[in-house]
Motif scaffolding. Sequence first.
Motif, PDB file in Angstrom:
ATOM      1  N   VAL A 175       0.839  -1.202   0.000  1.00 41.30           N
ATOM      2  CA  VAL A 175       0.000   0.000   0.000  1.00 41.30           C
ATOM      3  C   VAL A 175       0.872   1.251   0.000  1.00 41.30           C
ATOM      4  O   VAL A 175       0.564   2.235  -0.685  1.00 41.30           O
ATOM      5  CB  VAL A 175      -0.961  -0.013   1.203  1.00 41.30           C
ATOM      6  N   ALA A 176       1.973   1.243   0.735  1.00 48.65           N
ATOM      7  CA  ALA A 176       2.877   2.389   0.746  1.00 48.65           C
ATOM      8  C   ALA A 176       3.457   2.651  -0.640  1.00 48.65           C
ATOM      9  O   ALA A 176       3.642   3.808  -1.036  1.00 48.65           O
ATOM     10  CB  ALA A 176       3.997   2.158   1.748  1.00 48.65           C
ATOM     11  N   ALA A 177       3.736   1.597  -1.387  1.00 43.46           N
ATOM     12  CA  ALA A 177       4.261   1.773  -2.736  1.00 43.46           C
ATOM     13  C   ALA A 177       3.196   2.318  -3.681  1.00 43.46           C
ATOM     14  O   ALA A 177       3.485   3.138  -4.557  1.00 43.46           O
ATOM     15  CB  ALA A 177       4.786   0.436  -3.260  1.00 43.46           C
ATOM     16  N   ALA A 178       1.955   1.869  -3.501  1.00 44.45           N
ATOM     17  CA  ALA A 178       0.871   2.321  -4.377  1.00 44.45           C
ATOM     18  C   ALA A 178       0.374   3.709  -4.017  1.00 44.45           C
ATOM     19  O   ALA A 178      -0.082   4.457  -4.895  1.00 44.45           O
ATOM     20  CB  ALA A 178      -0.291   1.324  -4.303  1.00 44.45           C
ATOM     21  N   ALA A 179       0.458   4.052  -2.730  1.00 43.98           N
ATOM     22  CA  ALA A 179      -0.087   5.317  -2.242  1.00 43.98           C
ATOM     23  C   ALA A 179       0.951   6.010  -1.360  1.00 43.98           C
ATOM     24  O   ALA A 179       0.847   5.996  -0.123  1.00 43.98           O
ATOM     25  CB  ALA A 179      -1.377   5.069  -1.468  1.00 43.98           C
TER      26      ALA A 179
END
Length: 258
Positions: free
Chosen positions: A175-179
């Motif tokens: 999720v950190a990579a996507a957002a």
Amino acid sequence: MCRHLAYVGPPVSLRALLYDPPHSLVRQSWAPRDMRGGGTVNADGFGVGWYPPGGGEPLRYRRGTPIWGDVTLPELAAATISGAVLAAVRSASVGMPVLDTAAAPFAEGPWLFSHNGVVRGWPDAVAVLAGRLPVRDLLTLDAPTDAALLWALVRHRLRAGDDPARAVADTVTRVAAAAPGSRLNLLLTDGRTVVASVAGHALSLRRTPGAVLLASEPHDDEPGWETVPEGRLVVATTAGARVDALAVDRPAGGETTE
């Protein structure tokens, strides 16, 4: 943003965790000391989950109203004893609904889950990740919120057989990579082990003989609280707490607090 805590140890009353400390979770709902990324109070709901003595799946009490205004919880908290508790107060992100079912903890089987933070760019930023979930999971989310989706992502990993630490770490990193810029402090417990991520928000740890308490903010000014650094994954039981780098493939061992 929200405030949350998880406890495992000798049985205590819910009141001892939620109300009695001078900077208790109830006080943090209206006077938090460390609200990052916006918000001043946590008035958009609350929830508490606990494991009954003798085992069994957890019980929950959730509402979409401020915890300080609930007239039932004080008596329930005074009368309920448990050796494992997860509780949270909620500050809803702009545009997200305020509902009983939007309040943590989320649950399935033995698991309780909470999220302190926000997914940036919601919902577009995580649409691809959400699309990899079974359609039924998306249709049955507790609420159309970032926290409910995070729970669905973690739960999907647990159902696939991942251990809880990997399920949390993998979800946070993806999720950190996507957002980018998201705040992703997660708590997950099965009543024996607590897994917590520190990604964008504060988390403190307190060890006492045979018990561990993880909380967004220390609930008193007594010694013994440890600030968990940013970018860490905590795995805690009544026997100890391990603090590792927050990564899917974590090195063996790690920093252990006694």
